[in-house]
Design a protein around this motif. Structure first.
Motif, PDB file in Angstrom:
ATOM      1  N   LEU A  44       0.815  -1.221   0.000  1.00  0.00           N
ATOM      2  CA  LEU A  44       0.000   0.000   0.000  1.00  0.00           C
ATOM      3  C   LEU A  44       0.842   1.261   0.000  1.00  0.00           C
ATOM      4  CD1 LEU A  44      -2.791  -1.041   2.530  1.00  0.00           C
ATOM      5  CD2 LEU A  44      -2.756  -1.318   0.053  1.00  0.00           C
ATOM      6  N   GLY A  45       1.925   1.235  -0.758  1.00  0.00           N
ATOM      7  CA  GLY A  45       2.756   2.427  -0.862  1.00  0.00           C
ATOM      8  C   GLY A  45       3.312   2.880   0.466  1.00  0.00           C
ATOM      9  N   GLU A  46       3.450   1.931   1.387  1.00  0.00           N
ATOM     10  CA  GLU A  46       3.950   2.201   2.733  1.00  0.00           C
ATOM     11  C   GLU A  46       3.062   3.173   3.509  1.00  0.00           C
ATOM     12  OE1 GLU A  46       8.088   3.026   3.088  1.00  0.00           O
ATOM     13  OE2 GLU A  46       8.674   1.631   1.517  1.00  0.00           O
ATOM     14  N   THR A  47       1.831   3.383   3.012  1.00  0.00           N
ATOM     15  CA  THR A  47       0.886   4.266   3.701  1.00  0.00           C
ATOM     16  C   THR A  47      -0.233   3.412   4.264  1.00  0.00           C
ATOM     17  OG1 THR A  47       1.387   6.037   2.147  1.00  0.00           O
ATOM     18  CG2 THR A  47      -0.564   6.311   3.507  1.00  0.00           C
ATOM     19  N   THR A  48      -0.084   2.987   5.492  1.00  0.00           N
ATOM     20  CA  THR A  48      -1.058   2.091   6.117  1.00  0.00           C
ATOM     21  C   THR A  48      -1.624   2.688   7.403  1.00  0.00           C
ATOM     22  OG1 THR A  48       0.846   0.965   7.114  1.00  0.00           O
ATOM     23  CG2 THR A  48      -0.111  -0.039   5.147  1.00  0.00           C
ATOM     24  N   ASP A  49      -1.680   3.996   7.459  1.00  0.00           N
ATOM     25  CA  ASP A  49      -2.131   4.654   8.687  1.00  0.00           C
ATOM     26  C   ASP A  49      -3.590   4.366   9.002  1.00  0.00           C
ATOM     27  OD1 ASP A  49       0.377   5.674   8.807  1.00  0.00           O
ATOM     28  OD2 ASP A  49      -0.167   7.758   8.392  1.00  0.00           O
ATOM     29  N   ASP A  50      -4.416   4.089   7.975  1.00  0.00           N
ATOM     30  CA  ASP A  50      -5.849   3.901   8.197  1.00  0.00           C
ATOM     31  C   ASP A  50      -6.255   2.437   8.345  1.00  0.00           C
ATOM     32  OD1 ASP A  50      -5.962   6.599   7.977  1.00  0.00           O
ATOM     33  OD2 ASP A  50      -7.358   6.666   6.293  1.00  0.00           O
ATOM     34  N   VAL A  51      -5.340   1.499   8.163  1.00  0.00           N
ATOM     35  CA  VAL A  51      -5.691   0.080   8.240  1.00  0.00           C
ATOM     36  C   VAL A  51      -6.048  -0.275   9.686  1.00  0.00           C
ATOM     37  CG1 VAL A  51      -4.857  -2.283   7.979  1.00  0.00           C
ATOM     38  CG2 VAL A  51      -4.256  -0.543   6.279  1.00  0.00           C
ATOM     39  N   ARG A  52      -7.260  -0.813   9.867  1.00  0.00           N
ATOM     40  CA  ARG A  52      -7.715  -1.236  11.198  1.00  0.00           C
ATOM     41  C   ARG A  52      -7.840  -2.748  11.308  1.00  0.00           C
ATOM     42  NH1 ARG A  52     -12.665   0.003  12.534  1.00  0.00           N
ATOM     43  NH2 ARG A  52     -13.400   0.419  10.409  1.00  0.00           N
ATOM     44  N   TYR A  53      -8.116  -3.411  10.176  1.00  0.00           N
ATOM     45  CA  TYR A  53      -8.287  -4.864  10.164  1.00  0.00           C
ATOM     46  C   TYR A  53      -7.305  -5.450   9.154  1.00  0.00           C
ATOM     47  CZ  TYR A  53     -12.687  -3.688  12.440  1.00  0.00           C
ATOM     48  OH  TYR A  53     -13.634  -3.180  13.296  1.00  0.00           O
ATOM     49  N   LEU A  54      -6.525  -6.422   9.588  1.00  0.00           N
ATOM     50  CA  LEU A  54      -5.480  -7.000   8.753  1.00  0.00           C
ATOM     51  C   LEU A  54      -5.514  -8.515   8.892  1.00  0.00           C
ATOM     52  CD1 LEU A  54      -2.837  -6.715   7.025  1.00  0.00           C
ATOM     53  CD2 LEU A  54      -1.601  -6.682   9.205  1.00  0.00           C
ATOM     54  N   ALA A  55      -5.446  -9.215   7.746  1.00  0.00           N
ATOM     55  CA  ALA A  55      -5.384 -10.675   7.753  1.00  0.00           C
ATOM     56  C   ALA A  55      -4.321 -11.134   6.770  1.00  0.00           C
ATOM     57  CB  ALA A  55      -6.732 -11.288   7.389  1.00  0.00           C
ATOM     58  N   ILE A  56      -3.420 -12.009   7.223  1.00  0.00           N
ATOM     59  CA  ILE A  56      -2.393 -12.613   6.380  1.00  0.00           C
ATOM     60  C   ILE A  56      -2.562 -14.124   6.510  1.00  0.00           C
ATOM     61  CG2 ILE A  56       0.068 -12.780   5.868  1.00  0.00           C
ATOM     62  CD1 ILE A  56      -0.933  -9.963   5.571  1.00  0.00           C
ATOM     63  N   ASN A  57      -2.976 -14.784   5.428  1.00  0.00           N
ATOM     64  CA  ASN A  57      -3.359 -16.188   5.491  1.00  0.00           C
ATOM     65  C   ASN A  57      -2.425 -17.073   4.682  1.00  0.00           C
ATOM     66  OD1 ASN A  57      -5.797 -15.735   7.051  1.00  0.00           O
ATOM     67  ND2 ASN A  57      -6.658 -14.821   5.198  1.00  0.00           N
ATOM     68  N   ASP A  58      -1.670 -17.933   5.391  1.00  0.00           N
ATOM     69  CA  ASP A  58      -0.828 -18.976   4.777  1.00  0.00           C
ATOM     70  C   ASP A  58       0.223 -18.422   3.841  1.00  0.00           C
ATOM     71  OD1 ASP A  58      -2.293 -21.081   6.028  1.00  0.00           O
ATOM     72  OD2 ASP A  58      -3.888 -20.763   4.560  1.00  0.00           O
ATOM     73  N   MET A  59       0.703 -17.231   4.099  1.00  0.00           N
ATOM     74  CA  MET A  59       1.672 -16.604   3.200  1.00  0.00           C
ATOM     75  C   MET A  59       3.123 -16.844   3.633  1.00  0.00           C
ATOM     76  SD  MET A  59       0.107 -15.152   0.689  1.00  0.00           S
ATOM     77  CE  MET A  59       1.419 -14.085   0.064  1.00  0.00           C
ATOM     78  N   GLU A  60       3.347 -17.195   4.889  1.00  0.00           N
ATOM     79  CA  GLU A  60       4.710 -17.327   5.436  1.00  0.00           C
ATOM     80  C   GLU A  60       5.495 -16.037   5.178  1.00  0.00           C
ATOM     81  OE1 GLU A  60       6.684 -20.946   4.325  1.00  0.00           O
ATOM     82  OE2 GLU A  60       4.794 -22.049   4.202  1.00  0.00           O
ATOM     83  N   TRP A  61       4.810 -14.938   5.387  1.00  0.00           N
ATOM     84  CA  TRP A  61       5.349 -13.626   5.047  1.00  0.00           C
ATOM     85  C   TRP A  61       4.620 -12.568   5.861  1.00  0.00           C
ATOM     86  CZ3 TRP A  61       2.054  -9.908   3.104  1.00  0.00           C
ATOM     87  CH2 TRP A  61       2.632  -8.732   2.621  1.00  0.00           C
ATOM     88  N   LEU A  62       5.335 -11.520   6.248  1.00  0.00           N
ATOM     89  CA  LEU A  62       4.732 -10.399   6.961  1.00  0.00           C
ATOM     90  C   LEU A  62       5.167  -9.095   6.305  1.00  0.00           C
ATOM     91  CD1 LEU A  62       5.319 -11.534  10.662  1.00  0.00           C
ATOM     92  CD2 LEU A  62       3.157 -11.557   9.409  1.00  0.00           C
ATOM     93  N   PRO A  63       4.278  -8.132   6.197  1.00  0.00           N
ATOM     94  CA  PRO A  63       4.660  -6.848   5.598  1.00  0.00           C
ATOM     95  C   PRO A  63       5.612  -6.077   6.519  1.00  0.00           C
ATOM     96  CG  PRO A  63       2.419  -6.729   6.433  1.00  0.00           C
ATOM     97  CD  PRO A  63       2.846  -8.165   6.563  1.00  0.00           C
ATOM     98  N   THR A  64       6.402  -5.219   5.921  1.00  0.00           N
ATOM     99  CA  THR A  64       7.371  -4.434   6.698  1.00  0.00           C
ATOM    100  C   THR A  64       6.808  -3.098   7.175  1.00  0.00           C
ATOM    101  OG1 THR A  64       8.256  -3.483   4.651  1.00  0.00           O
ATOM    102  CG2 THR A  64       9.315  -5.490   5.492  1.00  0.00           C
ATOM    103  N   ASN A  65       5.558  -2.791   6.800  1.00  0.00           N
ATOM    104  CA  ASN A  65       4.961  -1.509   7.165  1.00  0.00           C
ATOM    105  C   ASN A  65       4.768  -1.354   8.670  1.00  0.00           C
ATOM    106  OD1 ASN A  65       3.932  -2.590   4.529  1.00  0.00           O
ATOM    107  ND2 ASN A  65       3.205  -0.483   4.326  1.00  0.00           N
ATOM    108  N   HIS A  66       4.608  -0.127   9.094  1.00  0.00           N
ATOM    109  CA  HIS A  66       4.072   0.187  10.405  1.00  0.00           C
ATOM    110  C   HIS A  66       2.560   0.312  10.266  1.00  0.00           C
ATOM    111  CE1 HIS A  66       7.772   1.338  12.783  1.00  0.00           C
ATOM    112  NE2 HIS A  66       8.235   1.077  11.582  1.00  0.00           N
TER     113      HIS A  66
END
Length: 467
Positions: A110-132
């Motif tokens: 998301l262009g490193e702009t995740t200030d408004d994200v309130r709900y996040l789901a990462i499913n079976d990716m074996e990966w995590l985003p680097t954003n704050h």
């Protein structure tokens, strides 16, 4: 990018409010008709120029973005396709699609702009985003995770309130625990762990930096049996289960629990509802709790969760919801550990499948421990006529409660609680019961139970929760 039937099947639980779900087919026309409505994008496959065009024209309108990966063979893929301009996204999920067996490089979204994200789901990716994620309050992870990576990610979520780990497997050792005075997730109120491998659970907990005593921890155990205890091998022919003996003991030895022990115990069987629900063995107090939930019915073998350790000696209140023979057997096993038990609350015995199970339980309550217990029987209604879902009439419940004079022991007090009683009930009810109990009282009110582990329903998040 395509909108296959698989992607559409997910739209039922990803859609919220009156947003307009847009698929590639007829997208331009739909965008025109959408006007200023907030947009929900469901992407299956590789992000394409079509997605980039939407982000250029309507980037501020995108409120939800759900991406299912494309089929890939073995190898390492980039996640850069999701590093798009969508600064107002509030709900964001990334899920491994069918026939995708690749691995993904760490990257931003998301262009490193995740200030408004309130709900996040990462499913079976074996990966995590680097954003704050400074505003995220609800997070769901599933699949394999690297322990230190999870810890680092959570440090970027200061407002996190609910964390759900579904069948997660943790690799690499956990980081050094933070200072006891430095709680990295001060707002976390619920941690749910849907267990995939019990041996990895301790590593998972070590990577969640929060204050346990102020929150609820749920351990979800689907179709799993508690490991067999040698003392009871003659009662059931159960094989050793997936849950090791002493599992709860090891969790409750954490220093967070030392200062404020749990004083209430809930045993909730699944017999009170026609549809299956998870049974619950939960310890709690006014600030938080630990709940073990499973589809496997509660029975004597759940006592082996504690491995013989004195984890129940602070319990003063016992709540029983769903009386059956399994609950009675479990109480028989743990009763010696309930040294300070003062009150037993039996909820809705009118729903019990066998009246003999209620009689077995009350008999055990009266004869051991030999202390002046208060037994509160909580009824939906004090009227004697049978109601929907009842297996026998309330008159039979009262007859059973009044038959214990045969034991010759009146050390227990009886309290009958209901939302309503018929006129003149005291003249009929109390004489029926008083010869079997040291004293008889009635209360008018609801269930009266307040469980911090029953987190307030969150209509927006429940589809993500999925328990």
């Amino acid at each position: 990018m395509s909108a296959s039937a698989g992607a559409r099947s997910h739209s039922n639980f990803l859609t919220s409010g009156h947003q307009l779900a847009i698929y590639e087919g007829g997208a331009k026309e739909l965008i025109k008709r959408a006007g200023d409505l907030p947009l929900q994008l469901i992407v299956q496959g590789k992000p394409s120029a079509w997605l980039a065009n939407i982000c250029t024209e309507r980037s501020l309108s995108i409120r939800e973005l759900h991406w299912f990966t494309a089929p890939h063979g073995p190898g390492i893929q980039d996640i850069t396709g999701l590093n798009i301009n969508a600064p107002k996204v509030e709900r964001f999920s990334v899920s491994r699609g069918p026939e995708d067996i690749s691995r993904y490089r760490t990257g931003a979204v998301l262009g490193e702009t995740t200030d408004d994200v309130r709900y996040l789901a990462i499913n079976d990716m074996e990966w995590l985003p680097t954003n704050h994620f400074p505003s995220v309050t609800h997070v769901v992870f599933s699949g394999a995770l690297v322990g230190p990576d999870l810890h680092k990610f959570l440090c970027h979520c200061p407002q996190l309130e609910v964390l759900i780990l579904r069948r997660c497997i943790f690799y690499d050792p956990a980081p050094d625990p933070p200072s006891r005075s430095h709680v990295l997730l001060p707002r976390l109120r619920r941690l749910s762990i849907h267990v995939g491998r019990f041996l990895a659970l301790a590593d998972g907990l070590a990577n969640v930096p929060y204050e346990r005593i102020n929150s609820v921890m749920e351990i979800i155990m689907d179709n799993r049996e508690v490991g067999r205890d040698a003392r009871f091998t003659g009662l059931h022919n159960r094989l050793d289960g997936d849950v090791p003996i002493g599992f709860a003991r090891d969790i409750l030895r954490h220093p967070d629990y030392a200062g404020e022990p749990y004083t209430r115990l809930l045993l909730r069987q699944s017999v009170t509802t026609p549809t299956p629900r998870r049974c619950t063995f939960a310890l709690f107090n006014d600030r938080g709790g630990v709940a073990f939930r499973s589809i496997s019915p509660l029975d004597f073998d759940y006592a082996s969760l504690f491995g013989g350790a004195p984890m129940l000696d602070h319990i003063t209140e016992l709540w029983i919801d769903g009386v059956d023979e399994g609950i009675s057997r479990l109480y028989m096993v743990i009763r010696r550990d309930l040294r300070n038990l003062q009150t037993v609350n039996i909820m809705h015995p009118e729903h019990a499948p066998v009246i003999a199970a209620l009689g077995m339980l009350i008999t055990n309550l009266r004869i051991f421990p030999r202390t002046a217990l208060a037994v509160r029987v909580i009824l939906a209604s004090g009227k004697v006529a049978p109601g929907p879902g009842w297996h026998y009439s309330m008159h039979e419940v009262f007859e059973l409660l009044g038959a214990f004079w045969l034991l010759g022991d009146r050390t227990c007090r009886l309290i009958v609680r209901a939302q309503e009683f018929p006129p003149g009930y005291k003249a009929i009810l109390v004489p029926m019961l008083e010869r079997s109990w040291d004293s008889v009282a009635t209360e008018v009110g609801d269930d009266g139970i307040c469980l911090p582990l029953q987190v307030e329903p969150d209509d927006e998040f429940s589809p993500w929760d999925g328990w």
